[in-house]
Design an enzyme around this catalytic site. Structure first.
Site: not given
Length: 225
Positions: A2, A99
């Site tokens: 990332k 999530g």
């Protein structure tokens, strides 16, 4: 991965997964968290990228950040990105980024864009035009450090530590030493002023070589965001 992608977006450089310096959280102790809080810091796992005179520096590791900094209050599924701009100054973007629900929302948004024909180069221009940039070696990093030492509880130990730090040119900002009744060894916490990482590494190697140091020294970088 990332961080490498975000770095490429920020600097217009080729994505380079192999030159991200990564250090885990295994050496962080519960006492480090407590002491950091007493000193006005929080410990956060951060990904940092910046362009330096030596090239692009990319690193992922635990950091001490000031408790009042916006990044210190980011918890749970919330992610935050702090960007330093030449004209707009500091920008902080924060939102749910982990999530199942936030992830599903992002994926569906991409699918809808593709269905609408809103397909743009992911880096705003074709990947073949991304430029290569020199990689800044980690030893050239400049910063302040939190150091945890475990030493034999006897007179003169602090003098030995201070002498080694001074020999390598490391300046001490704060020292915390707390003895424990009946204990053979004690933790010593140091905060340093800014210095080059290679200098800090040499100083810790010198300190670790003494028989009064009973555990390997531990280092956490301090970031002012």
């Amino acid at each position: 991965h990332k961080l490498a992608i975000l770095s490429s977006l920020a600097f217009g450089t080729q994505v380079d997964f192999d030159h991200v310096y990564i250090e885990g959280i295994d050496h962080i102790s519960a006492n480090d968290i407590v002491v950091a809080r007493e000193l006005g810091y929080s410990i956060k796992l951060l990904g940092l990228a910046c362009r330096t005179s030596h090239g692009v520096e990319q690193r992922v590791h635990p950091c001490l950040v000031k408790s009042e900094d916006a990044i210190a209050s980011v918890n749970n599924v919330i992610n935050a990105v702090v960007v330093e701009c030449d004209q707009a100054g500091r920008l902080v973007m924060e939102g749910a980024g982990a999530g199942e629900r936030p992830t599903a929302s992002a994926v569906i948004a991409d699918i809808i864009d593709i269905a609408r024909g809103l397909v743009l180069p992911p880096f705003l221009h074709p990947a073949e035009f991304l430029k290569r940039e020199a990689v800044a070696p980690m030893e050239r990093h400049e910063g302040a450090y939190y150091i945890r030492l475990t030493a034999v509880d006897r007179p003169g130990v602090m003098a030995v530590i201070a002498e080694d730090l001074a020999y390598e040119g490391v300046s001490i900002e704060t020292i915390i030493q707390r003895g424990a009744d009946g204990a053979d060894s004690v933790p010593i916490i140091l905060l340093t002023h800014q210095c080059r990482e290679s200098v800090m590494t040499k100083a810790l190697s010198r300190i670790a070589a003494h028989d009064v140091i009973v555990k390997p020294p531990r280092m956490i970088r301090i970031e002012h965001l």
